[in-house]
Design an enzyme around this catalytic site. Structure first.
Site, mmCIF file in Angstrom:
data_model
loop_
_atom_site.group_PDB
_atom_site.id
_atom_site.type_symbol
_atom_site.label_atom_id
_atom_site.label_comp_id
_atom_site.label_asym_id
_atom_site.label_seq_id
_atom_site.Cartn_x
_atom_site.Cartn_y
_atom_site.Cartn_z
ATOM 1 N N CYS A 291 -0.424 4.116 2.117
ATOM 2 C CA CYS A 291 -0.290 3.945 3.580
ATOM 3 C C CYS A 291 1.166 4.130 4.018
ATOM 4 C CB CYS A 291 -0.724 2.554 4.023
ATOM 5 S SG CYS A 291 -2.146 1.885 3.177
ATOM 6 N N ASP A 292 2.110 3.583 3.257
ATOM 7 C CA ASP A 292 3.501 3.504 3.725
ATOM 8 C C ASP A 292 4.482 4.407 2.986
ATOM 9 O OD1 ASP A 292 2.609 1.513 5.436
ATOM 10 O OD2 ASP A 292 3.018 -0.083 4.006
ATOM 11 N N CYS B 81 0.848 -1.202 0.000
ATOM 12 C CA CYS B 81 0.000 0.000 0.000
ATOM 13 C C CYS B 81 0.881 1.249 0.000
ATOM 14 C CB CYS B 81 -0.924 -0.015 1.215
ATOM 15 S SG CYS B 81 -1.962 1.448 1.328
#
Ligand code: NAP
Length: 301
Positions: A134-135, A131
């Protein structure tokens, strides 16, 4: 005993819960872990949801969640370990709890695909991510690679190119499956390098990821590897109660009705053509109405 247990807190599950609660049903939502309303949190920008011109998936998911919470619908963070059909449905949770319910709406969605190469598991969370949104911020100013040729990979590469020093976009073919307009945008980015007709063979590093090797023999030094090679339905736990297609999607129409009475499916896990937020929300509403009709019949029995 609940009238409906909804499994999954993505757009499909939350939409179903809202419809059920507004119909006066006693409903609870179970989510494995809070990820900001499921896969939608992985979308950098949602621009095709009617009435919302542009919003990040995370923000849209949060709006869905707040709407559901404002209706006092409980969302329980726990993992479903088993589902048993008796006269009613029993839902076993990893916390040891057991829920009893007359109906189930299964909206567990999909999980991102893994490469299945040596070292992949060892570096998950230590340089390998599924992701970018997200990261990605963990790799500010660093070198990264994205694997895949679909819209997710293209969007991920675009997003990372704003953050990272260098982004390699590695795809196994010389043609992208994703949107050509995004490919053209990526071509204009100086820090994006396309590596086509290549696959990652192995990953290396000391404590965190440092290098990948490709099947053409090349080795590339990177800090982060973002795998975006598609997603797969989470249907194993209900497989003995439903029919699935060859890819594991649960066979059901728009009404979410499955081959098991009282068990309905909604969202990405269902066999359908278009897997997007808008169709997931629609699925949730339809499955809720099917459950409401089933409960009406149940009372007459
Ligand atoms: P996808 O369209 O299925 O693309 C997966 C990509 O990964 C393909 O290019 C595939 O290669 C490659 N791939 C699969 N297995 C691989 C492996 N083992 N090793 C290397 N490469 C592999 O998945 P997605 O990009 O997640 O998109 C899913 C759906 O969501 C699509 O309908 C997409 O349009 C939609 N979506 C839309 C947006 C948007 O509208 N902005 C954003 C994200 C997703 P091949 O091409 O060779 O098969």
């Amino acid at each position: 005993m609940y009238e409906t247990v909804v499994i999954g807190s993505g757009p499909a599950g939350l939409s179903a819960a809202l419809y059920l609660k507004r119909a006066g049903k006693d409903v609870i939502v179970i989510e494995k872990e809070y990820e900001g309303a499921g896969q939608i949190a992985r979308s950098i920008r949602v621009e095709n949801y009617l009435g919302i011109q542009a919003l990040s998936g995370e923000e849209l998911g949060e709006r869905f969640r707040q709407h559901v919470l404002s209706e006092n619908i409980p969302i329980l963070e726990d993992e479903v370990t088993d589902i048993i059909q008796k006269e009613i449905w029993l839902v076993y949770l990893s916390s040891g709890r057991k829920l009893e319910t007359k109906t189930l709406i299964y909206a567990a969605g999909m999980v991102p695909g893994e490469l299945g190469i040596p070292g992949e598991k060892a570096y998950q969370g230590k340089g390998i991510s599924y992701c970018a949104y997200c990261d990605g911020s963990l790799y500010k100013g660093k070198d990264t690679a994205v694997i895949g040729g679909g819209d997710t990979a293209l969007d991920d590469a675009l997003y990372l190119s704003d953050l990272c020093r260098k982004v390699y976009l590695i795809h196994r073919r010389d043609e992208f499956r994703g949107n050509n307009a995004t490919v053209e945008l990526l071509k204009k980015r100086k820090n994006v390098e396309f590596i086509l007709e290549a696959s990652v063979k192995e990953v290396y590093g000391q404590r965190t990821l440092e290098e990948i090797s490709l099947d053409d023999g090349r080795k590339i030094s990177i800090n982060g590897l973002f795998v975006a090679i598609g997603s797969f339905p989470v249907s194993d736990i209900i497989k003995s109660y439903v029919q699935t297609d060859e890819n594991g999607y649960v066979t059901a129409g728009e009404d979410g009705i499955t081959s098991s009475p009282g068990l309905f499916v909604a969202g990405d896990v269902r066999t359908k053509k278009l897997r997007q937020v808008i169709t997931a929300v629609s699925d949730g509403a339809n499955a809720a109405v099917s459950a409401i009709q089933y409960l009406k019949f149940d009372k007459k029995r």
